[in-house]
Design an enzyme around this catalytic site. Sequence first.
Site, PDB file in Angstrom:
ATOM      1  N   MET A 158       1.401  14.318  -4.015  1.00  0.00           N
ATOM      2  CA  MET A 158       0.681  15.151  -3.556  1.00  0.00           C
ATOM      3  C   MET A 158       0.586  15.199  -1.936  1.00  0.00           C
ATOM      4  O   MET A 158      -0.579  15.548  -1.493  1.00  0.00           O
ATOM      5  CB  MET A 158      -0.696  14.588  -3.916  1.00  0.00           C
ATOM      6  CG  MET A 158      -1.013  14.658  -5.622  1.00  0.00           C
ATOM      7  SD  MET A 158      -2.680  15.036  -6.175  1.00  0.00           S
ATOM      8  CE  MET A 158      -3.436  13.433  -5.657  1.00  0.00           C
ATOM      9  N   HIS A 166       5.932   6.775  -1.323  1.00  0.00           N
ATOM     10  CA  HIS A 166       6.686   7.861  -1.735  1.00  0.00           C
ATOM     11  C   HIS A 166       8.248   7.771  -1.242  1.00  0.00           C
ATOM     12  O   HIS A 166       8.917   8.093  -1.868  1.00  0.00           O
ATOM     13  CB  HIS A 166       5.968   9.076  -1.015  1.00  0.00           C
ATOM     14  CG  HIS A 166       4.737   9.451  -1.362  1.00  0.00           C
ATOM     15  ND1 HIS A 166       3.571   9.022  -0.429  1.00  0.00           N
ATOM     16  CD2 HIS A 166       3.915   9.548  -2.406  1.00  0.00           C
ATOM     17  CE1 HIS A 166       2.401   9.535  -1.087  1.00  0.00           C
ATOM     18  NE2 HIS A 166       2.964   9.807  -2.307  1.00  0.00           N
ATOM     19  N   GLU A 221       4.975   2.589  -9.990  1.00  0.00           N
ATOM     20  CA  GLU A 221       4.260   1.809 -10.744  1.00  0.00           C
ATOM     21  C   GLU A 221       2.898   1.556 -10.140  1.00  0.00           C
ATOM     22  O   GLU A 221       1.887   1.095 -11.134  1.00  0.00           O
ATOM     23  CB  GLU A 221       5.001   0.319 -10.734  1.00  0.00           C
ATOM     24  CG  GLU A 221       6.171   0.458 -11.594  1.00  0.00           C
ATOM     25  CD  GLU A 221       6.787  -1.070 -11.766  1.00  0.00           C
ATOM     26  OE1 GLU A 221       6.135  -1.818 -11.234  1.00  0.00           O
ATOM     27  OE2 GLU A 221       7.645  -0.998 -12.780  1.00  0.00           O
ATOM     28  N   SER A 268      -1.265   3.584  -0.672  1.00  0.00           N
ATOM     29  CA  SER A 268      -1.896   4.679  -1.251  1.00  0.00           C
ATOM     30  C   SER A 268      -2.389   5.737  -0.121  1.00  0.00           C
ATOM     31  O   SER A 268      -2.788   5.327   0.929  1.00  0.00           O
ATOM     32  CB  SER A 268      -2.937   4.136  -2.048  1.00  0.00           C
ATOM     33  OG  SER A 268      -3.846   5.391  -2.365  1.00  0.00           O
ATOM     34  N   ARG A 272      -5.070   7.182  -0.107  1.00  0.00           N
ATOM     35  CA  ARG A 272      -6.477   7.001  -0.213  1.00  0.00           C
ATOM     36  C   ARG A 272      -6.928   5.717   0.960  1.00  0.00           C
ATOM     37  O   ARG A 272      -7.957   5.544   1.218  1.00  0.00           O
ATOM     38  CB  ARG A 272      -7.035   6.913  -1.431  1.00  0.00           C
ATOM     39  CG  ARG A 272      -7.010   8.178  -2.295  1.00  0.00           C
ATOM     40  CD  ARG A 272      -7.957   8.010  -3.358  1.00  0.00           C
ATOM     41  NE  ARG A 272      -8.132   9.237  -4.094  1.00  0.00           N
ATOM     42  CZ  ARG A 272      -7.586   9.868  -5.162  1.00  0.00           C
ATOM     43  NH1 ARG A 272      -6.529   8.989  -5.812  1.00  0.00           N
ATOM     44  NH2 ARG A 272      -7.676  10.794  -5.358  1.00  0.00           N
TER      45      ARG A 272
END
Length: 289
Positions: free
Chosen positions: A30, A37, A152, A189, A191
Amino acid sequence: MELARTKAELQARLGPARARGAHIALAPTMGALHDGHGALIEAAARSADLVVVSDFVNPSQFAAGEDFERYPRDLQRDADFAARAGADLLFAPSVAELYGTVTEPLSATSIDVGELGRIWEGALRPTHFAGVALVVVKLLGLTRPHSAYFGEKDYQQLCVIRQLVRDLDIATRIVAVETVREADGLALSSRNRYLDAGQRQQAAGIFAALQAARHGARAGQRDARALEQVAREALADFEIGYVALVDPDSLRSLDALTAPARLLVSVTLGGVHLIDNSAIAPPGADDGP
Ligand code: PAF
């Protein structure tokens, strides 16, 4: 690296590669790319001739009130990052391009992934995995990759996608890539950037909780509730969504740790939803570092 903003541009680039028998790999993202990533893209690049990275903040996996609008978007930065990691093609469609509409429902077809989509994260976010399944099926259909790479870190998502390709006979090999962590153990993450400095420091406690339960298992504890309690105590300062010792495939709750399992954790910190997980082996078995 090339950029495709439309399905037609994607097909124009993939058609010749497919015709010459190239191994195509997909790393769905995203955007807001980070080293987690990067690990997916690098793993894909090691085994494929053509690495496609999709960069799409998928509205159908966010419920009303979640962070869809706020989710970080920076295509130029993502393009530079993906190129450096070894991507050949970045597919970054708009919502209208991918779904053919911007009004709800984005798709008349929906995908019910069954119990796996209703437990744990699915209980907290009831429409989430249907949205993930929908966009992943679309991306796999458009790209028709030989292999697709998932982290994972989102362990339940990985299990849902494995089930999806099995149930729907999608001829893509799903490859799991280990979670990439900061030095203090916090799983990377997108976030994490919502956390302020104090919360960021506190967030390292999530990994510490997973490790505490693993140490409990190494010390001989097999009782699932007792091991979950060890993690819960380490998470005393968090708002806990769930702490669950589960079967690594079905994600069903276990009573005892008698075979390799997974420990799943979900917390909210300052309004930010964070998840993590770890493999956990029964006493006497080696479960890695
Ligand atoms: O893991 C993610 O970033 C997303 O859920 C995915 C798989 C790209 C689908 O939007």
